[in-house]
Design a protein around this motif. Sequence first.
Motif, PDB file in Angstrom:
ATOM      1  N   ARG A  78      45.122  88.269  50.194  1.00 38.56           N
ATOM      2  CA  ARG A  78      46.137  88.725  49.236  1.00 38.56           C
ATOM      3  C   ARG A  78      45.633  88.576  47.805  1.00 38.56           C
ATOM      4  O   ARG A  78      45.768  89.486  46.968  1.00 38.56           O
ATOM      5  N   ILE A  79      45.038  87.420  47.498  1.00 35.98           N
ATOM      6  CA  ILE A  79      44.568  87.164  46.132  1.00 35.98           C
ATOM      7  C   ILE A  79      43.477  88.159  45.754  1.00 35.98           C
ATOM      8  O   ILE A  79      43.482  88.732  44.657  1.00 35.98           O
ATOM      9  N   ARG A  80      42.515  88.375  46.651  1.00 41.21           N
ATOM     10  CA  ARG A  80      41.424  89.319  46.361  1.00 41.21           C
ATOM     11  C   ARG A  80      41.960  90.733  46.155  1.00 41.21           C
ATOM     12  O   ARG A  80      41.479  91.471  45.283  1.00 41.21           O
ATOM     13  N   ALA A  81      42.951  91.111  46.964  1.00 39.34           N
ATOM     14  CA  ALA A  81      43.521  92.460  46.835  1.00 39.34           C
ATOM     15  C   ALA A  81      44.171  92.641  45.466  1.00 39.34           C
ATOM     16  O   ALA A  81      44.027  93.697  44.829  1.00 39.34           O
ATOM     17  N   HIS A  82      44.887  91.612  44.989  1.00 40.60           N
ATOM     18  CA  HIS A  82      45.528  91.721  43.679  1.00 40.60           C
ATOM     19  C   HIS A  82      44.482  91.742  42.554  1.00 40.60           C
ATOM     20  O   HIS A  82      44.656  92.463  41.559  1.00 40.60           O
ATOM     21  N   GLU A  83      43.421  90.970  42.713  1.00 42.88           N
ATOM     22  CA  GLU A  83      42.375  90.973  41.691  1.00 42.88           C
ATOM     23  C   GLU A  83      41.693  92.338  41.622  1.00 42.88           C
ATOM     24  O   GLU A  83      41.428  92.869  40.535  1.00 42.88           O
ATOM     25  N   THR A  84      41.413  92.914  42.780  1.00 38.58           N
ATOM     26  CA  THR A  84      40.791  94.238  42.824  1.00 38.58           C
ATOM     27  C   THR A  84      41.720  95.302  42.254  1.00 38.58           C
ATOM     28  O   THR A  84      41.289  96.221  41.551  1.00 38.58           O
ATOM     29  N   ALA A  85      43.010  95.166  42.531  1.00 38.25           N
ATOM     30  CA  ALA A  85      43.983  96.170  42.088  1.00 38.25           C
ATOM     31  C   ALA A  85      44.045  96.259  40.574  1.00 38.25           C
ATOM     32  O   ALA A  85      44.271  97.336  40.016  1.00 38.25           O
ATOM     33  N   ARG A  86      43.860  95.154  39.874  1.00 39.52           N
ATOM     34  CA  ARG A  86      43.949  95.170  38.405  1.00 39.52           C
ATOM     35  C   ARG A  86      42.892  96.070  37.782  1.00 39.52           C
ATOM     36  O   ARG A  86      43.084  96.609  36.683  1.00 39.52           O
TER      37      ARG A  86
END
Length: 770
Positions: free
Chosen positions: A344-352
């Motif tokens: 989840r954390i990696r997905a949010h970081e990538t999304a930014r």
Amino acid sequence: MAEKIPGEGYKEIFENSPATMLMIGTDAPLYTILDVNEAYLTATNSTRESLVGNGVFAAFPANPTDEESKNIERTIFSFEQAIGTKKPHTMSNYRYDIPIRGTDDFEERYWTTTNRPILDEKGNVKYFIHSPANVTALYKLGEKEKVAVEALKNQRQQLYSTFMQAPVGIAIFRGPEYTVELINSPLCELYGKTVEEMLGKPVFEMLTHAKGLGFEELLDNVRSTGVPFKGEGFSAPIVRNGILENVYFNFVYEPFREIDGNISGVIVVATEITEHVKAKIQIEEAEERARLAVDAVGLGTFDLNLPTNEIITSTLFANIFGFDSPVPRDDYIKVFHPDDLDTRIRAHETARTSGRLFYEARVIWPDKSIHWARIEGKVYYDNDRNAVRILGTLLDITEQIRAKEEQLKLIALVEESEQLLKNITTAAPTGLWMSDEKGAITYVNQTWLDWTGHPFEKHLGIGWLDSIIPEDSEKTAAKFFDDLTGRNLYEAEFRINHSDGTIHWCAVNGSPQYRNDGTFSGYIGACVDITEQKNLQQQKDSFIAIASHELKTPLTSIKAYTQVLERMLNKKGETKEAGMIARMDVQLNRLTTLIGDLLDVTKISSGKLQFNDTEFDFNNHVKELISDLQHTTSKHTLIENLKPAGLVHGDKERIGQVITNLVSNAIKYSPQADKIIINTLLKNDEVTLCVQDFGIGIARKNLDKVFEQFYRVSGDMQHTFPGLGLGLYISSEIIKREGGRIWVESTEGEGSTFCFALPVSNKNLDTAKI
């Protein structure tokens, strides 16, 4: 004379003093703590044991995160000043954080401290009293005031240039009359005035049509309370270009404060939205339609504010996470499976950076069950390309994941036995096939490939339909997907373009398959080449048709001679011989009926059964038939229970053939009964006729066979009731071709009820509407 206080009394005063006091020795650099009172222990969250006998800086070490205060250096300096000068020394508003006992953390504190030396008889400092006062709250308040005053100054300096250059309407109204002190061009355009017309005049003297609509009260409230007011979608009548218009606008009333904090007026910020009002309504309607559509497909929605960490979700979103209603974002995060938090954390970081949020993760419901969710969203940015918002959807993919896991297990199992399966299916003389739960073909065997001459890949999905001739392809596909929807046994016949260049007939069947958890997984089926059977059937039908025609001509002549002979014998008075001829005539009638049935069957098989549709009164036709049929039986009474049925559009003779067959069968198969009941009914745009007998009945296992060709009573009564078993088959085909339906209800040993229903004539419907 006042008495001196003994030493113990001074000790008691020290202990119970409300001032915080610490007695410290002069043994620099340790500065051992000699005693401490209760007020000090309370103020510093300390215990006597942790302080007395320890150096002051060992008991109160510096906060490693505070490198700017230099609190230990300042404290040592104050100690030295008090000891060196033998006079009290005070430090004001300095930071010295105290440790939080039992942890490695510190609590930020500000103090005003006096170090007071205590002298012995010789005038030397024997120890000193360290008395700090906690001024943390006062210090922070003062700092805030400094910041506020500085901001206010800057605000004043920037206000004018901001007002005049702003792309939105801005003005300052002063005093209780709300005199216009400053106003920019956009707001003047909204008011339909010039800057020169507005400056120095009370605003409601210039906007007379807006006076008395409640705006004065809103301004008064902001000026008196200091509480801003935000208005959205307000309207007011304003004269612009000589025309009175109803103008819609958004606005904000902010208090205008002087340097001393007093409110002297109101700042107005306004934007016209007249053209947007109707668009907003349309958008709201579109959003509601979109919401309904999203709910209909099981999608939860969310709106995440990244700077504030606030999230707005739909109820369905909360349900997928195991909650009954929306909750704060932190509560959603808590139910993620621990092993999926990094995902989840990696997905949010990538999304930014990518602008798209996508990941799949597990969530744990209150009942400890694990569910899979797919989160997708779009990232929105501000003008500085900072991610500020994510709008997205949430889909429960638990069933998909489980299905995929089952599929992987099946694939693994198939791979282990692939060679064995290949050998078995290749050797099979029939075509074998398999589909998934959506009806896409996933496997066909070598036999089917040999029949069609096409490669394996061409048959996957719906490609197999290309091997079927165009005349059969559409109805075959429709039947397959209808059975797929109902999870029914699939059976059909169709023709294929065989690899040998000819047309072959195939009969296909498929059995629905289910996983261990009970979910539908698709079909497994077989296809048999029935070309030879079809050819034999065609030859049989041709033979029956020719034989029936050839028999019909001499049979007609025999029947004519029989009737003439019967009349001649009756005239001669030879009644016995005439009776024998009459019985022969009955048998000829039966033979004629059988030949007619055979001809009808061949016509049905070839699609040549003729229908002459007309409109007729259904009940009248039934009455005529019952009247004629009553003469055929002396034992049974045909009871009419005919309710209004109106007109039917169909072939009167063919429908009469069906009714005659049903009543005749009821008479034949109820030899011990004395009545037959015929019912008619008009309901749901259908005319229904039912024939009820009280005879031998039909076993439940045979109910679905009675309308098949050549079906007859089996068992001990097989020879009791003669016939070819074609009547009900012909009746069924007639009713189907007339757009109706036919069925039977029966209990063995109690009797049967045969029914059919036909669509009513449009005139019936028109009459019903009138």
